[in-house]
Write an enzyme that holds these catalytic residues in place. Structure first.
Site, PDB file in Angstrom:
ATOM      1  CG  HIS A  53      -0.406   0.192   2.529  1.00 26.43           C
ATOM      2  ND1 HIS A  53       0.368  -0.764   2.835  1.00 26.43           N
ATOM      3  CD2 HIS A  53      -0.477   0.959   3.516  1.00 26.43           C
ATOM      4  CE1 HIS A  53       0.750  -0.490   4.099  1.00 26.43           C
ATOM      5  NE2 HIS A  53       0.279   0.457   4.568  1.00 26.43           N
ATOM      6  CG  HIS A  55       0.071   4.251   5.072  1.00 21.77           C
ATOM      7  ND1 HIS A  55      -0.927   3.449   5.569  1.00 21.77           N
ATOM      8  CD2 HIS A  55      -0.953   5.313   4.358  1.00 21.77           C
ATOM      9  CE1 HIS A  55      -1.904   3.798   5.785  1.00 21.77           C
ATOM     10  NE2 HIS A  55      -2.005   5.002   5.049  1.00 21.77           N
ATOM     11  CG  ASP A  57       4.877   2.888   7.389  1.00 27.45           C
ATOM     12  OD1 ASP A  57       4.024   3.311   6.706  1.00 27.45           O
ATOM     13  OD2 ASP A  57       4.503   1.885   8.292  1.00 27.45           O
ATOM     14  CG  HIS A  58       4.225  -0.028   4.285  1.00 28.63           C
ATOM     15  ND1 HIS A  58       4.200  -1.374   4.573  1.00 28.63           N
ATOM     16  CD2 HIS A  58       3.685   0.912   5.467  1.00 28.63           C
ATOM     17  CE1 HIS A  58       3.467  -1.454   5.791  1.00 28.63           C
ATOM     18  NE2 HIS A  58       3.488  -0.116   6.418  1.00 28.63           N
ATOM     19  CG  HIS A 111      -3.998  -0.155   6.831  1.00 28.21           C
ATOM     20  ND1 HIS A 111      -3.623   0.224   8.079  1.00 28.21           N
ATOM     21  CD2 HIS A 111      -2.724   0.221   6.321  1.00 28.21           C
ATOM     22  CE1 HIS A 111      -2.638   1.134   8.221  1.00 28.21           C
ATOM     23  NE2 HIS A 111      -1.926   0.961   7.203  1.00 28.21           N
ATOM     24  CG  ASP A 130       0.570  -1.816   7.825  1.00 28.77           C
ATOM     25  OD1 ASP A 130       1.807  -2.573   7.980  1.00 28.77           O
ATOM     26  OD2 ASP A 130       0.796  -0.582   7.576  1.00 28.77           O
ATOM     27  CG  HIS A 168       4.088  -2.084  11.214  1.00 33.66           C
ATOM     28  ND1 HIS A 168       4.975  -0.963  11.498  1.00 33.66           N
ATOM     29  CD2 HIS A 168       3.464  -1.834  10.164  1.00 33.66           C
ATOM     30  CE1 HIS A 168       4.662  -0.108  10.557  1.00 33.66           C
ATOM     31  NE2 HIS A 168       3.579  -0.663   9.761  1.00 33.66           N
TER      32      HIS A 168
HETATM   33 FE    FE Z   1       2.741   0.514   8.161  1.00 31.79          FE
HETATM   34 ZN    ZN Z   2       0.113   1.520   6.596  1.00 27.56          ZN
END
Ligand code: FE
Ligand code: ZN
Length: 238
Positions: A53, A55, A57-58, A111, A130, A168
């Site tokens: 996805h 975001h 942090d990905h 998410h 996530d 995570h």
């Molecule tokens: Fe994440």
């Molecule tokens: Zn995420």
């Protein structure tokens, strides 16, 4: 033979490098540095980046890695405007098959609206980003309770020997929530012992195996949307 290397990124993210000793792909590069270090150490050529996805942090490692390795970036067609550098847009249930790398994608909204999971079916490895965590599921940022409940119900239909690789290291905090609301679960108690040992030793608690999650993850155990909704709300305030 395909191998999966777990790479710790940022504070509590996991990226995964999948390779055949020569060529590699990486799932959700949160940042480029730790990925680069591993690729250089193992002398791997990066061919693809796979994003679950959009975001940060990905995807934050996408552009550095693409520049250095001239690799192609793969993501879900509905997210083509928000996955940085995307080259190959896949549709729900599409199979990608290139040399040793063979996987199928599943749209798992909840998410985010465009979240996908990557299933390497020959190895029974599922990369859940996530959507599904060990002992929990992702927060609902763009989807409804029903979206997430359906996405988790889909994952429950996979072979129970499937290895779950999530985005995570939240497992210990998730375990505390599960045991609070499921205090007599003996499987969960046993899992918590091994989780605690791993965390103490600095070893990732991932992968987890679907059959354990089915017994221990309270969000997978929720039998209906009402129970799921209540738990998801409680977890948001935990
Ligand atoms: Fe994440
Ligand atoms: Zn995420």
């Amino acid at each position: 033979m395909i191998k999966v290397e777990t790479v710790k990124c940022l504070k509590d993210n996991f990226s995964y490098v999948i390779h055949n000793n020569t060529e590699a792909l990486v799932i959700d590069p949160s940042e480029s540095r730790p990925i680069n270090r591993l690729l250089e150490k193992l002398k791997l050529k990066l061919k693809y980046i796979l994003n679950t996805h959009h975001h940060f942090d990905h995807v934050d490692g996408n552009s550095d890695l693409k520049e250095k390795y001239k690799c192609k970036i793969i993501g879900f067609i509905d997210d083509k405007k928000r996955i940085p550098g995307i080259d190959i847009c896949l549709e729900n249930h599409e199979v990608f098959n290139e040399g040793d790398f063979k996987f199928k994608i599943y749209h798992t909204p909840g998410h985010t609206s465009g979240h996908i999971c990557y299933h390497f079916f020959d190895q029974k490895n599922l990369f859940t980003g996530d959507t599904l965590f060990s002992l929990s599921c992702g927060r609902l940022f763009e989807g409804t309770y029903e979206d997430m409940f359906k996405s988790l119900s889909l994952i429950k239909t996979f072979d129970e020997e499937t290895l779950i690789y999530c985005g995570h290291e939240y497992t210990l905090a998730n375990a505390k929530f599960c045991i609070k609301h499921d205090p007599n679960n003996e499987h969960l108690k046993k899992k918590i012992v091994s989780i605690t040992e791993n965390i103490k030793a600095g070893i990732p608690t991932i992968p987890t195996i679907l059959k354990e999650e089915l017994k221990c993850n309270i969000f997978l155990k929720a039998e209906n949307i009402e129970t799921f909704t209540k738990l998801r709300d409680l977890k948001d305030n935990f």
